[in-house]
Scaffold this active site. Structure first.
Site, mmCIF file in Angstrom:
data_model
loop_
_atom_site.group_PDB
_atom_site.id
_atom_site.type_symbol
_atom_site.label_atom_id
_atom_site.label_comp_id
_atom_site.label_asym_id
_atom_site.label_seq_id
_atom_site.Cartn_x
_atom_site.Cartn_y
_atom_site.Cartn_z
ATOM 1 N N ALA A 230 0.837 -1.198 0.000
ATOM 2 C CA ALA A 230 0.000 0.000 0.000
ATOM 3 C C ALA A 230 0.872 1.249 0.000
ATOM 4 C CB ALA A 230 -0.919 0.004 1.230
ATOM 5 N N ASP A 231 0.284 2.335 -0.458
ATOM 6 C CA ASP A 231 0.938 3.639 -0.393
ATOM 7 C C ASP A 231 -0.139 4.696 -0.203
ATOM 8 O OD1 ASP A 231 3.588 5.093 -0.780
ATOM 9 O OD2 ASP A 231 2.233 6.212 -2.091
#
Length: 193
Positions: free
Chosen positions: A76-77
């Protein structure tokens, strides 16, 4: 509820304690793994939700060579997006104060891109939440940065910390997305694996 995932060795590739806490809330067994150094730069033509989506896919690709047949990887970011500009992690305390000053009295978007993959399947998605801050005084910003040191957080703040208590006056969308992992959408996607 996600017992069908027991066939997988689930890996969360993240250094974020908040993402770990949120994924634990889904009641699944997983391990945390660190990624090799990933160049998180992106084409300057990308805008908004396409940025964290691109970076979550980059992180996923960086780990692919280590995946086994039963591995399920989650990357994720998260970014903060305001007036066509990305607010990532601040470089130092003065940068954090500058970011918070810019967010003060405005509504910004918190966008998280997530990639889930196995050797056979890859799904990527992004979730956007609108966060409105009341006007923050210089003293409030100074206090928060000096006491909470938010240098590891996109936009230089954690909604679950003091600044969120006193500064966030409106939220549209997922609260957990603002913390760094849209667990409701992640749950829906994991049901399909």
């Amino acid at each position: 509820m996600l017992s069908h995932l027991e066939k997988y060795d689930i890996l969360l590739a993240s250094n974020s304690p908040r993402r770990r806490e949120l994924l634990s809330g889904l009641g699944i067994n997983y391990r945390v793994t660190s990624l090799p150094d990933v160049d998180e730069s992106y084409p300057n033509t990308l805008q908004g939700e396409n940025i964290p989506l691109f970076i979550s896919k980059l992180k996923s690709k960086a780990y692919r060579f280590k995946m086994k047949k039963n591995t399920l990887l989650i990357t994720a970011d998260t970014i903060v997006w305001l007036d066509g500009k990305v607010y990532g992690k601040p470089s130092d305390e003065s940068d954090a104060k500058r970011m918070l000053k810019n967010l003060s009295g405005k509504t910004h978007q918190v966008i998280t891109g997530v990639t889930i993959c196995t050797q056979e399947k890859e799904v990527s998605f992004s979730v956007t939440s609108d966060v409105s801050f009341s006007e923050l005084s210089d003293e409030e910003i100074e206090y928060y940065v000096n006491h909470y040191h938010p240098l590891d957080k996109a936009g230089a703040y954690g909604i679950q910390e003091w600044i969120g208590y006193i500064g966030v006056c409106k939220l549209q969308g997922s609260y957990f997305n603002v913390m760094g992992l849209p667990v409701q959408r992640l749950y829906q996607e994991l049901k399909q694996f």
